[in-house]
Design a protein around this motif. Structure first.
Motif, PDB file in Angstrom:
ATOM      1  N   GLY A 126       1.954  -9.610  -4.877  1.00  0.00           N
ATOM      2  CA  GLY A 126       3.165  -8.665  -4.812  1.00  0.00           C
ATOM      3  C   GLY A 126       3.606  -8.284  -3.504  1.00  0.00           C
ATOM      4  O   GLY A 126       4.853  -8.224  -3.096  1.00  0.00           O
ATOM      5  N   VAL A 127       2.494  -7.827  -2.706  1.00  0.00           N
ATOM      6  CA  VAL A 127       2.748  -7.374  -1.403  1.00  0.00           C
ATOM      7  C   VAL A 127       2.722  -8.675  -0.672  1.00  0.00           C
ATOM      8  O   VAL A 127       1.664  -9.578  -0.647  1.00  0.00           O
ATOM      9  N   ALA A 128       3.932  -9.003   0.286  1.00  0.00           N
ATOM     10  CA  ALA A 128       3.891 -10.365   1.035  1.00  0.00           C
ATOM     11  C   ALA A 128       4.479 -10.048   2.283  1.00  0.00           C
ATOM     12  O   ALA A 128       5.163  -8.956   2.506  1.00  0.00           O
ATOM     13  N   TYR A 129       4.179 -10.883   3.191  1.00  0.00           N
ATOM     14  CA  TYR A 129       4.761 -10.625   4.488  1.00  0.00           C
ATOM     15  C   TYR A 129       5.226 -11.998   5.298  1.00  0.00           C
ATOM     16  O   TYR A 129       6.019 -11.693   6.422  1.00  0.00           O
ATOM     17  N   CYS A 130       5.455 -13.044   4.476  1.00  0.00           N
ATOM     18  CA  CYS A 130       6.047 -14.140   4.895  1.00  0.00           C
ATOM     19  C   CYS A 130       7.141 -14.674   3.865  1.00  0.00           C
ATOM     20  O   CYS A 130       6.489 -15.525   3.029  1.00  0.00           O
ATOM     21  N   MET A 198      11.815   6.192   3.660  1.00  0.00           N
ATOM     22  CA  MET A 198      10.363   6.215   3.930  1.00  0.00           C
ATOM     23  C   MET A 198       9.558   5.593   2.786  1.00  0.00           C
ATOM     24  O   MET A 198       9.351   6.501   1.701  1.00  0.00           O
ATOM     25  N   THR A 199       9.060   4.423   2.815  1.00  0.00           N
ATOM     26  CA  THR A 199       8.110   3.938   1.702  1.00  0.00           C
ATOM     27  C   THR A 199       7.121   4.853   1.584  1.00  0.00           C
ATOM     28  O   THR A 199       6.184   4.930   2.569  1.00  0.00           O
ATOM     29  N   THR A 200       6.871   5.435   0.668  1.00  0.00           N
ATOM     30  CA  THR A 200       5.371   6.229   0.436  1.00  0.00           C
ATOM     31  C   THR A 200       4.409   5.414  -0.517  1.00  0.00           C
ATOM     32  O   THR A 200       3.113   5.961  -0.262  1.00  0.00           O
ATOM     33  N   GLU A 201       4.646   4.645  -1.284  1.00  0.00           N
ATOM     34  CA  GLU A 201       3.659   3.982  -2.055  1.00  0.00           C
ATOM     35  C   GLU A 201       3.932   2.729  -2.757  1.00  0.00           C
ATOM     36  O   GLU A 201       5.191   2.704  -3.203  1.00  0.00           O
ATOM     37  N   VAL A 202       3.400   1.718  -2.827  1.00  0.00           N
ATOM     38  CA  VAL A 202       3.306   0.661  -3.725  1.00  0.00           C
ATOM     39  C   VAL A 202       2.761   0.826  -4.912  1.00  0.00           C
ATOM     40  O   VAL A 202       1.333   1.144  -4.941  1.00  0.00           O
ATOM     41  N   ILE A 203       3.510   0.463  -6.174  1.00  0.00           N
ATOM     42  CA  ILE A 203       3.001   0.836  -7.400  1.00  0.00           C
ATOM     43  C   ILE A 203       2.716  -0.485  -8.244  1.00  0.00           C
ATOM     44  O   ILE A 203       3.480  -1.560  -7.891  1.00  0.00           O
ATOM     45  N   GLY A 204       1.680  -0.423  -9.126  1.00  0.00           N
ATOM     46  CA  GLY A 204       1.563  -1.733  -9.935  1.00  0.00           C
ATOM     47  C   GLY A 204       0.812  -1.488 -11.078  1.00  0.00           C
ATOM     48  O   GLY A 204       0.379  -0.284 -11.268  1.00  0.00           O
ATOM     49  N   ASP A 205       0.508  -2.315 -11.838  1.00  0.00           N
ATOM     50  CA  ASP A 205       0.050  -2.263 -13.241  1.00  0.00           C
ATOM     51  C   ASP A 205      -1.520  -2.582 -13.108  1.00  0.00           C
ATOM     52  O   ASP A 205      -2.118  -2.895 -14.281  1.00  0.00           O
ATOM     53  N   GLY A 206      -2.192  -2.780 -11.733  1.00  0.00           N
ATOM     54  CA  GLY A 206      -3.503  -3.042 -11.903  1.00  0.00           C
ATOM     55  C   GLY A 206      -3.693  -4.398 -11.661  1.00  0.00           C
ATOM     56  O   GLY A 206      -4.673  -5.115 -10.910  1.00  0.00           O
ATOM     57  N   VAL A 209       2.276  -6.054  -8.293  1.00  0.00           N
ATOM     58  CA  VAL A 209       3.246  -4.983  -8.025  1.00  0.00           C
ATOM     59  C   VAL A 209       4.337  -4.906  -9.216  1.00  0.00           C
ATOM     60  O   VAL A 209       4.850  -5.814  -9.727  1.00  0.00           O
ATOM     61  N   THR A 210       4.461  -3.647  -9.133  1.00  0.00           N
ATOM     62  CA  THR A 210       5.637  -3.401 -10.457  1.00  0.00           C
ATOM     63  C   THR A 210       6.955  -2.501  -9.877  1.00  0.00           C
ATOM     64  O   THR A 210       7.761  -2.388 -10.285  1.00  0.00           O
ATOM     65  N   LEU A 227      10.261  -3.671  -8.972  1.00  0.00           N
ATOM     66  CA  LEU A 227      10.257  -4.514  -8.341  1.00  0.00           C
ATOM     67  C   LEU A 227       9.123  -5.525  -8.689  1.00  0.00           C
ATOM     68  O   LEU A 227       8.069  -4.896  -9.044  1.00  0.00           O
ATOM     69  N   ALA A 228       9.108  -6.545  -8.327  1.00  0.00           N
ATOM     70  CA  ALA A 228       8.118  -7.787  -8.778  1.00  0.00           C
ATOM     71  C   ALA A 228       7.309  -7.782  -7.168  1.00  0.00           C
ATOM     72  O   ALA A 228       6.276  -8.587  -7.054  1.00  0.00           O
ATOM     73  N   GLY A 229       8.344  -7.673  -5.966  1.00  0.00           N
ATOM     74  CA  GLY A 229       7.511  -8.098  -4.792  1.00  0.00           C
ATOM     75  C   GLY A 229       8.097  -7.068  -3.990  1.00  0.00           C
ATOM     76  O   GLY A 229       9.149  -6.670  -3.665  1.00  0.00           O
TER      77      GLY A 229
END
Ligand code: FAD
Length: 306
Positions: A126-130, A198-206, A209-210, A227-229
């Motif tokens: 879910g965390v992407a750079y490209c 200011m983004t403080t945390e990426v959250i997910g369900d384990g 990314v959610t 979000l999904a990504g």
């Protein structure tokens, strides 16, 4: 003593080494980590002729292909300095010095990270750079783009054509992207731009990314987006710190090359993400690696008759 010493073992370096070795000249690779960024990549769907693969699998294929030739592969070593005397000398952090008649630099680049909780845990999930690479994986979903510079706004425009909705989060109170890109992004119905975020945390369900949490820097309020990504677009840093002062670098720190892959230092060529080449992609890095190797060979056959 090498004829061609390749510094860096990503797709650019692997391709350069294969092209050099196929000329029957003494070829070596010195790399901190063979495979480079590809090792950190999950799905790869744009390596032409291979519909889908995974980073570690592509790296294993690359290594097999390289070792099929007479290439000396030195791993877990970082280059610290380059010097040009009669030969070109690469000094390693260990203190050892490797000498070669020509050198191909391919030390790649790294994405600047947000350094917030959840970013590492959900990298590739879910965390992407490209966006060119991973955009299509989020078809029909909602994503965020972190960063409102040119690459962030370009990413938002690009993604808006594929995904359901894009939220751009910019830390500052204005966007740094070119006006024309800003206008385009603002004209798109499924792009929303939030300033002072200011983004403080990426959250997910384990698993994936959610969403993410950000703080509104003007009010101090905390917000959550579903979000999904999350596409992080806050800079690509070339791994060229060790070359400062020894050759021409661009303002962004990229090694300046011409269309033949030549740097400002005779006998030294460069390829891939560390250079001024536009667009940083596996297939582009491989093409550039082969260009650099053929140019190095051209250089060597001219140099040897002097
Ligand atoms: P790199 O792959 O960065 O390799 C650099 C090499 O140099 C490594 O071996 C490294 O260990 C070595 N090195 C660095 N510094 C030194 C030093 N001082 N001394 C010795 N060795 C050193 N592209 C695509 O085309 N499709 C995709 O799907 C895709 N997905 C991606 C996903 C992620 C998460 C990331 C991070 C990138 C992705 N990319 C993708 C981009 C692609 O990986 C790069 O464009 C490509 O790897 C660049 O190749 P390179 O050889 O120039 O550099």
């Amino acid at each position: 003593l090498y004829d061609v010493l390749v510094v860096g073992g990503g797709p650019a370096g692997a391709s350069a080494a294969i092209y050099a070795a196929r000329k029957g000249i003494r070829t070596g690779i010195v790399a901190e980590r063979f495979g480079g960024q590809v090792l950190d990549t999950m799905a790869i769907e744009n390596f032409i002729s291979v519909q889908a693969t995974e980073g570690p699998k592509l790296v294993a294929n690359l290594e097999q292909h390289v070792l099929n030739y007479d290439v000396e592969l030195v791993q877990n070593q970082r280059a610290a300095q380059i010097k040009r005397n009669e030969l070109i000398e690469i000094e390693l952090e260990s203190g050892a010095v490797l000498k070669s008649r020509s050198v191909i630099l391919s030390t790649g680049a790294r994405w600047r990270e947000m350094n917030v909780p959840g970013e590492q845990a959900y990298k590739g999930r879910g965390v992407a750079y490209c966006p060119h690479c991973d955009g299509p994986l989020f078809k029909g979903k909602s994503v965020a783009v972190i960063g409102g510079g040119n690459s962030g706004i370009e990413a938002a425009i690009d993604l808006a054509g594929i995904v359901e909705h894009v939220t751009v989060l910019e830390f500052a109170d204005s966007l740094r992207a070119d006006e024309v890109l800003q206008r385009k992004a603002r004209s798109l119905p499924n792009v929303k731009i939030i300033m002072n975020a200011m983004t403080t945390e990426v959250i997910g369900d384990g698993e994936r990314v959610t969403g993410l949490e950000y703080q509104d820097r003007s009010s101090g309020d905390q917000h959550t987006l579903a979000l999904a990504g999350v596409f992080v677009q806050i800079g690509l840093i070339p791994n060229t710190e060790w070359l400062e002062g020894s050759m021409e670098l661009s303002q962004q720190g990229e090694v300046v090359i011409n269309e033949r892959g030549e740097t400002s230092l005779p006998g030294v060529f460069a390829a891939g993400d560390m250079t001024t080449v536009p667009y940083k992609q596996i297939i582009i890095a491989m093409g550039a690696g082969s260009t650099a190797a053929l140019s190095a060979f051209d250089y060597l056959i001219r140099e040897s008759v002097e």
